[in-house]
Structure formats: C-alpha cells, structure tokens
Design an enzyme around this catalytic site. Structure first.
Site, PDB file in Angstrom:
ATOM      1  N   TYR A   1      -3.698   6.106   1.732  1.00 54.60           N
ATOM      2  CA  TYR A   1      -3.705   6.566   3.130  1.00 54.60           C
ATOM      3  C   TYR A   1      -2.322   6.509   3.767  1.00 54.60           C
ATOM      4  O   TYR A   1      -2.171   6.865   4.920  1.00 54.60           O
ATOM      5  CB  TYR A   1      -4.712   5.769   3.978  1.00 54.60           C
ATOM      6  N   LYS A   2      -1.298   6.039   3.018  1.00 58.82           N
ATOM      7  CA  LYS A   2       0.049   5.971   3.581  1.00 58.82           C
ATOM      8  C   LYS A   2       0.778   7.281   3.254  1.00 58.82           C
ATOM      9  O   LYS A   2       0.405   8.323   3.779  1.00 58.82           O
ATOM     10  CB  LYS A   2       0.756   4.719   3.063  1.00 58.82           C
TER      11      LYS A   2
ATOM     12  N   ASP B   1       2.380  -3.336  -7.035  1.00 64.31           N
ATOM     13  CA  ASP B   1       1.668  -2.721  -5.918  1.00 64.31           C
ATOM     14  C   ASP B   1       2.565  -1.597  -5.398  1.00 64.31           C
ATOM     15  O   ASP B   1       3.721  -1.834  -5.020  1.00 64.31           O
ATOM     16  CB  ASP B   1       1.407  -3.772  -4.830  1.00 64.31           C
TER      17      ASP B   1
ATOM     18  N   PHE C   1       3.013  -8.218   0.752  1.00 65.07           N
ATOM     19  CA  PHE C   1       2.041  -8.034   1.821  1.00 65.07           C
ATOM     20  C   PHE C   1       1.127  -9.263   1.840  1.00 65.07           C
ATOM     21  O   PHE C   1       0.583  -9.638   0.798  1.00 65.07           O
ATOM     22  CB  PHE C   1       1.241  -6.767   1.517  1.00 65.07           C
TER      23      PHE C   1
ATOM     24  N   ARG D   1       9.473  -0.730  12.801  1.00 71.35           N
ATOM     25  CA  ARG D   1       9.497   0.000  11.522  1.00 71.35           C
ATOM     26  C   ARG D   1       9.443   1.486  11.785  1.00 71.35           C
ATOM     27  O   ARG D   1       8.531   1.988  12.434  1.00 71.35           O
ATOM     28  CB  ARG D   1       8.257  -0.366  10.693  1.00 71.35           C
TER      29      ARG D   1
HETATM   30  C1  LIG Z   1      -1.175  -1.235   2.970  1.00 69.80           C
HETATM   31  C2  LIG Z   1      -1.090  -2.271   1.918  1.00 69.80           C
HETATM   32  C3  LIG Z   1      -2.239  -2.865   1.393  1.00 69.80           C
HETATM   33  C4  LIG Z   1      -3.577  -2.531   1.976  1.00 69.80           C
HETATM   34  O1  LIG Z   1      -4.636  -3.007   1.222  1.00 69.80           O
HETATM   35  P1  LIG Z   1      -6.101  -2.566   1.653  1.00 69.80           P
HETATM   36  O2  LIG Z   1      -6.987  -3.169   0.661  1.00 69.80           O
HETATM   37  O3  LIG Z   1      -6.118  -1.079   1.683  1.00 69.80           O
HETATM   38  O4  LIG Z   1      -6.337  -3.094   3.042  1.00 69.80           O
HETATM   39  C5  LIG Z   1      -2.100  -3.776   0.359  1.00 69.80           C
HETATM   40  N1  LIG Z   1      -0.883  -4.072  -0.142  1.00 69.80           N
HETATM   41  C6  LIG Z   1       0.249  -3.523   0.341  1.00 69.80           C
HETATM   42  C7  LIG Z   1       1.568  -3.869  -0.243  1.00 69.80           C
HETATM   43  C8  LIG Z   1       0.169  -2.619   1.397  1.00 69.80           C
HETATM   44  O5  LIG Z   1       1.296  -2.095   1.896  1.00 69.80           O
END
Ligand SMILES: *Cc1c(COP(=O)(O)O)cnc(C)c1O
Length: 426
Positions: free
Chosen positions: A232-233, A207, A128, A386
């Site tokens: 939140y996912k 992660d 990400f 997606r």
């Molecule tokens: C959704 C996501 C994030 C989000 O990070 P936030 O600090 O909540 O904005 C980070 N890393 C990955 C791999 C994600 O999918």
C-alpha cells in the site's frame, strides 16, 4: 546536475522528463494539494476504479461462489508473479497473502526452526517498531535462550557497516532488517549485508516496505533468503492491501510456516483431518484471502507496466537531490536539519527534515485554509517531517511548492497558531 531556486527550473524539469507522464495513470483530485505521503499510502491508480467496479458488480454480484474457481483462488500466486520482477525474484518465489507483520512472523519463525542451536536474531534500532514487536514476540514464544540484538546507530541517520559486522556472529540464526529505514530513509547495501549473514551461517530476511516500487531490488542476485513487504506504500495497492513474501526457491520446501492454515495444505478441499503442506510457495498461505483488496492490488500494478525501475530510481534520486538543494538554500538557515543520508546510494525515496517545531509545522502544512497550498507529508516523533517522493507521480514543481510553504510557515511563525496535540494517526 545544477539546480536553481527559480520556479521556472522546476517546470522545465517536469516538461523535459518523459517519466513525468506516468502521473496521468493516477487520480489527482486536486492539483493544488501536494501529496508527499505516498510512502505511507500510495495514490489511487486509475485502473483500480474499473477493476473494483467489475469485482463488485460482476464477480461478486453475479458470479458469487463461482468466482473462486474463476480466478480468486489463484490470486496469491498470480499477484506474486506480478511483484516478482519488481524485486528481482522468480515468479514462483513470491506470494501475496496477509499483512507484512504476519508474513514476518511466518518467515522469521520458519527460519529459526532450520537453525537449531543458534539463538540470536539480529535487527537494528531503525527497524519499524512493529517488526521489532513481532521479533520480540517470537523470542518470548521460543523461550529464554533466545534473544534479539539491535545494531545501534552512531548518528541517528546511518548504520555503520562495522556495527553490522560486530553484531552478526556464530550464534546468529537470523538477520532481519528493513532495507530502507522508515524514519531516516537510510538504505543498506543489500548484497554486502546478506553476504555477512551467510558467512556467519545465518539466514537473511529483508523487509522491503519502504523500497519496493521506488528502489530497484535484486533479491536473487543478492542471494537473499527471505523477504516481506507491503503493497500500500510505493506499490499503491490501496489502504490495507495485502502484503507479499518471498522465499528463495531452494528454501521453499525446507521451511514450514508456523501457521498451518488450510490454504497451505496440499489439498484444502479434501478436508483431511491432518495437515499435509503443499510443496510450493502456497505453503506460506494461511486462510481465506481478502479478494476485493487483492483485485484492487492487481489493477494497481498495471501502472508499473513498461516502467524501467532503474529509470524510475534515477528520477527519485533527482527529485530528492532537488529537495535537498532547496532545503539547503531555504530551510537550514531557519533551524531545520537534514535527517536523511546525503549520499543517494545510501538513501531510499523519502527525506526527513528535522525541526524542533516539526509537529506544528506539519499541521500548518496540512491544515492551512485556501488560498494557501495544502501539503501532506507525515510526521514521525520526535521531530521528523517525512517528505515522501513517489517517482511515479511526484513532480519537481510539487517539491518547489512544498518547500516554499515550509519556508513561509517558519519565516512568518504561522505554525504558532496550531496546537501540539496529537491525533491517533500521524
Ligand atoms: C509499513 C511497514 C509495516 C507495516 O506492517 P503491517 O503489517 O502492514 O501493518 C511493517 N514494516 C515496515 C518496515 C513498514 O514500513
């Protein structure tokens, strides 16, 4: 399993699956709206509504400042204990606080401090971008000797194990990877990569944003050092709900967060002028927590009670294989390509379908007026549609209807009515 393109097949699959009843634990405000974006923001779990009403009316409205001693203060540990079984960790190894980006910063910097003399962070081109920015910022902070090396992808879908091995060396302090890639859904072999990092003397940080709640995780069994992940996912904690972090038990007292927040102190309410960190996982806390979001998250986790993660994963794989089957029959002849691994063992819980008109097709899915079925996926540049499969509530029939719509939109050229102009959030 033999799939069929007949709609009755999807209905029968739903009727025969005992896990299909889990969907009733969620608010489905419109059964004709097909939500395939639970990998970005999970649906609202029913228990959250009562919990938030109580949080606002009673806890905040009546108890006021007393709320802190009546439980709020312990929420980061209490929620960590709830998440631990979902990631294969011990209850005292997990903490909920801040967001994923901030927790990544805390743990990555703490890891580098205990590997002095090593200057390389290894990540990959699928990570990400927000994670890569945090790592780039750390390199910038630490100075010129440090560098970030990204493992390449040979095909845009997978990362080859040989390329992982080639990147990790004697100068590597930290390997920081996202377990399931946000675009292609490629999933690493957690055990194998963690072992490679350890053999080179590096620490391993995963992660888990796109894994937790959809893929069974065994952090302890894989001997993982560090992990972060959002709630939140697939955990359905609500927009902006706080993230978790994991530190393996023996590392907790060795590592120090770079953010010396007052809630990481041994006795915050002594208001001592000098920082003395607490010895347990709370040493990775920073400041005051978002209590309402935490209470929503706590209630949202109730939907996982009694759920066997291996059974849930089996359902996710079956839904994904069915989606790919329909894509092969209907969509590949229309110019779509599959942008996710075909091997379910190397794939998370979403499928990327690629098409040169992907953005306009996505708009048609979301915006077409009734009586057309509305489908909500998301779009990731340059051409990925997606389709997120949340095995707690996505149904076979929804997959059937969504793929029928995709076929219709491209076959009839319906997407041509939509412009290619982007909104702020896709
Ligand atoms: C959704 C996501 C994030 C989000 O990070 P936030 O600090 O909540 O904005 C980070 N890393 C990955 C791999 C994600 O999918």
């Amino acid at each position: 399993m033999d799939f069929s393109v007949e709609p009755e097949f999807a209905r029968r699959m739903d009727a025969d699956d005992p896990l299909a009843a889990l969907r009733e634990r969620f608010v489905i405000h419109d059964p004709d709206e097909i939500y395939l974006d639970g990998n970005s923001l999970g649906r609202l779990p029913r228990p959250v509504m009562d919990a938030l009403r109580d949080a606002v009316e009673r806890q905040w409205g009546q108890r006021l400042i007393r709320g802190w001693n009546e439980g709020w203060i312990h929420l980061p540990r209490r929620l960590g204990e709830r998440i631990a079984p979902l990631i294969g960790a011990q209850p005292h190894e997990v903490l909920v606080s801040e967001g994923t980006s901030i927790n990544l910063f805390k743990l990555a910097l703490a890891a580098l401090r205990v590997r002095p003399g090593r200057h390389k962070i290894v990540s990959d081109v699928f990570n990400f971008p927000g994670d890569l920015y945090i790592l780039q910022g750390i390199v910038d902070l630490l100075g010129e000797e440090y560098r970030l090396e990204l493992i390449p992808s040979r095909d845009g879908v997978h990362i080859h194990p040989d390329d992982v091995a080639a990147a990790i060396d004697e100068d590597t302090a930290l390997v920081a990877l996202t377990h399931v890639a946000f675009k292609s859904a490629f999933m690493y072999d957690m055990q194998a990569v963690t072992e490679q990092a350890h053999q080179a003397g590096a620490l391993m940080l995963w992660d888990l944003c796109h894994s937790v709640g959809a893929v069974p995780l065994e952090l302890n069994a894989c001997d993982v050092d560090l992990a972060v992940g959002c709630t939140y996912k697939y955990l359905n904690g609500g927009p902006g709900s706080p993230a978790f972090l994991y530190v393996r038990a023996d590392l907790i007292s060795q590592l120090q967060s770079p953010l010396w927040g007052w809630f990481a102190a041994a006795r915050p309410f002594d208001f001592d002028l000098d920082f003395i960190p607490v010895q347990d996982i709370s040493r990775f806390r920073a400041g005051t927590i978002p209590v309402l979001s935490m209470l929503a998250l706590e209630a949202s986790l109730d939907v996982f009670s009694g759920v066997d993660m291996n059974a849930l994963r089996a359902r996710s794989v079956q839904l994904s294989e069915y989606l790919l089957y329909l894509a092969d029959q209907w969509l590949l002849p229309l110019g779509f390509e599959v942008g996710s691994p075909r091997d379910p063992a190397r794939r998370g819980s979403h499928i990327s379908l690629r098409h040169s008109e992907g953005f306009r097709i996505t708009r048609a899915l979301i915006e077409a007026p009734p009586p057309k079925v509305r489908v909500i996926p998301d779009f990731r540049a340059p051409d990925n549609i997606r389709l997120g499969i949340s095995p707690l509530y996505t149904t076979f029939e929804e997959i059937y209807r969504a793929l029928s719509r995709l076929r219709e939109i491209v076959e009839t050229g319906e997407y041509e009515a939509y412009s290619a102009e982007r909104q702020a959030v896709t």
